[in-house]
Every structure is written in C-alpha cells, then in structure tokens.
Scaffold this motif. Structure first.
Motif, mmCIF file in Angstrom:
data_model
loop_
_atom_site.group_PDB
_atom_site.id
_atom_site.type_symbol
_atom_site.label_atom_id
_atom_site.label_comp_id
_atom_site.label_asym_id
_atom_site.label_seq_id
_atom_site.Cartn_x
_atom_site.Cartn_y
_atom_site.Cartn_z
ATOM 1 N N VAL A 1 -7.488 -3.735 -11.595
ATOM 2 C CA VAL A 1 -7.859 -4.532 -10.429
ATOM 3 C C VAL A 1 -7.674 -3.764 -9.131
ATOM 4 N N GLY A 2 -7.174 -2.533 -9.218
ATOM 5 C CA GLY A 2 -6.931 -1.747 -8.014
ATOM 6 C C GLY A 2 -6.310 -0.418 -8.381
ATOM 7 N N GLN A 3 -5.757 0.255 -7.388
ATOM 8 C CA GLN A 3 -5.255 1.610 -7.581
ATOM 9 C C GLN A 3 -4.065 1.859 -6.658
ATOM 10 N N LEU A 4 -3.032 2.542 -7.194
ATOM 11 C CA LEU A 4 -1.963 3.058 -6.340
ATOM 12 C C LEU A 4 -2.520 4.283 -5.629
ATOM 13 N N VAL A 5 -2.695 4.187 -4.332
ATOM 14 C CA VAL A 5 -3.444 5.189 -3.597
ATOM 15 C C VAL A 5 -2.549 6.358 -3.186
#
Length: 361
Positions: free
Chosen positions: A294-298
C-alpha cells in the motif's frame, strides 16, 4: 490517578501525511483489497513493512502522531551508533545517572568503566536509561547529552522521519516528544542496516562486568523483548512503556526468505501485551502475497521536494476508519480522496469569491 494528557503536536501537514504513498494519509486502516483482515489490536497506530524492500504491507494511522516511550532509543542508535567505537572504554559520571527514579536502568555505577558495546547491550536488552544518557553524551561530542539529542533530531530529518522529535535520549517523556508508526519503521530500518545493531538487538543475554567503583560485582542481563524469546525467526526490536505513551513496540522477524518489520504505538497490555500484538501483525504480514503493498518506506535520496514518493503503491487499496481507533489529537478522520476533494472545493470557492469581488458582488 488520572492518566497524563498528551501535549499538542504541530499540525499535520497533508503532504507529510502522504509520505510513502497517498493511501497512507489516513487515520484509519489501510490494506490491499482482497487480502485477509489484520488482527484486532489495541494499538492506536501501527505499520507492517518489508524490511528488505521497504514495501509497506498495511497499517492503521501510519502517520498519526504518537508518544514513543523507549522505542525512541532506536533513534539514538540510528544517530550515534555508526560514530562510536564499540571497544572504547568510558567512565560514568554523576550527570549520566540523572534520570527518572524507578525507570528502567541497566545498573551503571558512578565512576564505573564500561565499553561502548556494553552500553549498547544495556540499552537494547534492559532499556537502560542510564546507558542512553551515556551514549547520548558520547554521541553529542562537546555538546554533551544535549548534543546527542540534537543529533537524534538531525538523524530523524535526514531519514525523512518528519513527524518525529526527540526531547530525551531515553524516550522518557519530555516536552514536544512525538513520533509515528511510519517514522519508527524508517528509523528501525536504518538501525537494522548495521551489523552491530543486529547483534545487540538479537542478543538474548549479556554480562555487565564487575566494577572497582563501589565494589560492584558483575551480573547477567536478559533481553526484555519477549518476541526474541518466543517468536520463531525473531531478529529483535525494542519495547517501550510510559503512563503517557502506553505500550509501544518495534519488532522484526524472518520467515521463508522474507524479513518483516512491525511498529505500533499507544497499545494497552490487555488482552495481549504489545509484543504479542506485534507478533499477530507479523503473522498477518507473512500471510500476505509479496505484491500486497500500500506504500513504501521512502529512502531520503528518493523523496522529492515535497517529501513524497514519485509513484503510487503497487496494488489496489482499501482505506476505512479503524473500529475503535483512538487518538487524542485527531480533529477529523480524512481519507486521501476526501482530502483531495476538500482542497478542490476550497479552491473552487476561492475562485468564485474572487470573481464576485471583480463583479462588485
């Protein structure tokens, strides 16, 4: 006795709330559509991510402000561990032992001489607030302990943990101290990138050496993170508790070639302690398909000028308010679609008002 009240954190910038992907800008639950429901937990916010790839598998209020307690010690490790020689011997001062009476400590004595490695073990196994003070003093250089806290905040900014601010090196409550489940995942991922940290976090026991000062005998210490003792594949992590923060937890584990990380804030100890809630979320994460993100650790180098990722998460997501979700600071639950719609409506109203002024209305 009344529970302490939360101080008001700074307003949550909508752009910062979407760091890691627009689906993460919610105070409720976010998971990939079609996957199993996550377990019920008492934590007010949490996040599960792949430690290797940084993919976020799911969360609840991942960018909501929370009080860290001793998981803040991970930020101390991220900030100063790479710069300290583990074999250096240091002497404990009186000011190092200035921390809240009755709080967790490894038992350092004034005038005692310890290796930096022993301090890290005391920090990670016993959550030693005395060890935190010494390590912050060493890491702060001429700035001392205050310099160590400044280094922690500088490291948070470097990592893109923009909703994190340290007021104490130990995680003991201090004015203006806060973090988020997403930020904790960024910080923990940076810690686990260091072999020394993995060794300290994964140690089940260690020895504190005898000291000539005060005739202190040596003694063993055991890791108080029960995930490490009772969860197959556990790599370690950090527990935390204060009356204000309630229970916080960070844990990592490996299974079938995947390494997952869980962070949670604001949990109660009943019906299950924080580490068990973390274990249940890890089980859920290991049961998801590899592409259920659902997303990313940027990473810092991949954030744009608005600190957002340039691409959306891989799969379709579902975002909804979490049942029983609690927060002391939330003014309203805003999902990403509602947020964008609200901004568009406000922009339209502003243009109409401008047009009326031009027309004399």
């Amino acid at each position: 006795m009344a529970r302490p009240t939360h101080p008001a954190p700074p307003p949550l910038d909508p752009a910062r709330a979407a760091v890691g992907g627009p689906a993460l800008a919610t105070a409720g639950l976010v998971t990939t559509s079609g996957v199993a429901e996550p377990p019920e937990v008492t934590a007010t916010s949490w996040l599960v991510a792949d430690l290797t790839s940084g993919a976020v598998l799911g969360g609840c209020g991942p960018h909501e402000y929370g009080v860290p307690a001793s998981v803040q010690k991970l930020l101390l490790a991220a900030a100063v561990l790479p710069h300290l020689d583990p074999h250096q011997i240091i002497e404990v001062t009186e000011s190092d032992l200035d921390f809240e009476p009755g709080s967790s400590a490894v038992g350092l004595v004034r005038g005692g001489r310890y290796s930096v490695e022993t301090l890290w073990l005391g920090l990670m196994l016993n959550s030693g607030n005395d060890a935190a003070n010494v390590l912050a003093r060493l890491g702060g250089g001429i700035g001392g302990q205050a310099g160590g806290v400044a280094a922690m905040n500088a490291e948070a900014a470097r990592l893109g943990a923009y909703q994190t601010h340290a007021a104490t090196p130990s995680g003991l409550d201090g004015p203006g101290q806060y973090t988020s489940a997403y930020d904790l995942a960024l910080i923990a991922r940076a810690c686990f990138a260091h072999a020394d940290f993995r060794r300290y976090a994964g140690a089940k026991m260690a020895e504190v050496p005898a000291q000539a000062a005060n005739n202190t005998k040596g003694y063993p210490i055991w890791n108080d993170n029960q995930l490490l003792h009772r969860y197959p594949g556990a790599l370690g992590g950090k527990t935390g508790y204060t009356d204000l923060a309630r229970h916080s937890f960070v844990g990592a584990a490996e299974r079938n070639g995947r390494t997952l990380l869980v962070t949670l804030l604001g949990a109660e100890s009943q019906p299950a302690p924080g580490w068990q809630q973390g274990a249940a979320l890890l089980d859920w994460g290991f049961g998801l398909p590899a592409d259920a993100t659902v997303g990313q650790l940027v990473p810092p180098a991949q954030a744009d000028s608005r600190n957002q990722v340039s691409s959306a998460a891989g799969g379709a997501t579902r975002v909804r308010p979490e049942r029983g979700f609690r927060t002391d600071w939330l003014l309203g639950t805003v999902a990403p679609v509602i947020l964008v719609g609200t901004l568009l409506v406000l922009l339209l109203l502003q243009r109409r008002r401008a047009a009326r002024r031009r027309d004399g209305r």
